[in-house]
Design an enzyme around this catalytic site. Structure first.
Site, mmCIF file in Angstrom:
data_model
loop_
_atom_site.group_PDB
_atom_site.id
_atom_site.type_symbol
_atom_site.label_atom_id
_atom_site.label_comp_id
_atom_site.label_asym_id
_atom_site.label_seq_id
_atom_site.Cartn_x
_atom_site.Cartn_y
_atom_site.Cartn_z
ATOM 1 N N SER A 1 0.830 -1.206 0.000
ATOM 2 C CA SER A 1 0.000 0.000 0.000
ATOM 3 C C SER A 1 0.863 1.253 0.000
ATOM 4 C CB SER A 1 -0.900 0.016 1.240
ATOM 5 O OG SER A 1 -1.707 -1.120 1.278
ATOM 6 N N ALA A 2 0.260 2.359 -0.409
ATOM 7 C CA ALA A 2 0.962 3.652 -0.406
ATOM 8 C C ALA A 2 1.250 4.077 1.035
ATOM 9 C CB ALA A 2 0.105 4.704 -1.099
#
Ligand code: SAH
Length: 292
Positions: A127-128
């Site tokens: 994920s970011a």
């Protein structure tokens, strides 16, 4: 690792329009009085000067400082940006994200400190950073020392490592991931990170399993995070939540919302929506490997 190029795999939060973001970005830069993250050359020169002035031993020692220092500076820079944007609001979350170097969890050659999700193989992503930070913020009060945390869809192991540092050696941070190869890589990642001692003493563990079933061994949990989008909130996860516990889970298919599920002391459940998001699906291993 074979990756399907046709799969669009994200996990990020929708941000305000570009113009607003640009304004926020430049005001953060001004406030931080540091150069943007995307100036690696500048960062390297600065670090190299520091290394030369503060070490003075062998060439090898200088090289060691040079690379280590540069990596830590960039990870800290990433955290500083997340603080500047208001995604990170607490010192504890900042401290943990500074301690766990994201570069150890992304595939070699990936721009580790960019605020974007990245392919990790098997149709999955890390994920970011802003999404990791958002989830850590939402779960902060349920990740106190000694508490039990479950990370479903643990992927690279990054967030499980952050959870482990927050709950400490008296707590339990359990990652469940259904792709065995990713679990093997995540263990190697954690072994290189600041969370390695917790893996060794067993307070952090990464398991192969279907996360939709949770992980009953260490239930009930104070915090459960799901890193993949589910069509609905899986009942076993709610069942494995402690009264006072919190589950953070993306729910939906094409349109997804990050749900915050709180179990009240009387066992009832309150659900609210935090934001719109885009995650890869929480699904069967077979469906994921054939591209959903
Ligand atoms: N949070 C992780 C990974 C996010 S991607 C990180 O940032 O590194 C979502 C992960 O969920 C993928 O690794 C995928 O393999 C996993 N996943 C999807 N369905 C799952 C299931 N039913 N059980 C366990 N893991 C699952």
């Amino acid at each position: 690792m074979k990756m399907s190029s046709s799969v669009v795999a994200y996990s990020f939060r929708y941000f305000p329009p570009l113009k607003q973001r640009a304004l926020a970005y430049f005001s953060v830069q001004r406030r931080l009085r540091r150069r943007p993250l995307r100036s690696p050359c500048t960062a390297l020169v600065t670090t190299s000067l520091n290394a030369t002035s503060f070490t003075g031993n062998s060439l090898f020692r200088r090289m060691e400082r040079f690379w280590a220092g540069s990596s830590i500076d960039k990870n800290k820079g990433m955290v500083a940006h997340l603080k500047g944007y208001g995604v990170i609001q607490s010192n504890k979350v900042a401290e943990v994200m500074e301690t766990v170097d994201r570069a150890l969890f992304v595939p070699d050659g990936s721009p580790a400190y960019e605020d974007s999700p990245m392919q990790i193989g098997f149709n999955a992503t890390i994920s970011a950073p802003h999404m990791h930070a958002t989830c850590l913020q939402l779960l902060e009060k349920n990740l106190l020392p000694g508490m039990h945390a479950l990370d479903v869809g643990s992927g690279t192991g990054y967030l499980t490592a952050c959870f482990a540092l927050m709950v400490g050696p008296q707590g339990h941070a359990i990652g469940v991931e259904h792709i065995p190869e990713l679990v093997a890589v995540s263990i190697k990642n954690v072994e290189k990170s600041a969370a390695a001692p917790l893996l060794k003493d067993g307070s952090l563990a990464l398991h192969v399993g279907d996360g939709r079933e949770g992980w009953p061994e260490f239930a009930p949990y104070d915090a459960i995070h799901v890193g993949a989008a589910s069509p609905e909130i899986p009942k076993p996860l709610v069942d494995q939540l402690k009264p006072g516990g919190r589950l953070v889970i993306p729910v939906g298919n094409i349109f997804q919302e990050l749900k915050v599920v709180d179990k009240n002391e009387d066992g009832s459940v309150t659900v609210r929506t935090e934001t719109s998001v885009r995650y890869v699906p929480l699904t069967s291993r077979e469906a994921q490997l054939r591209g959903y």
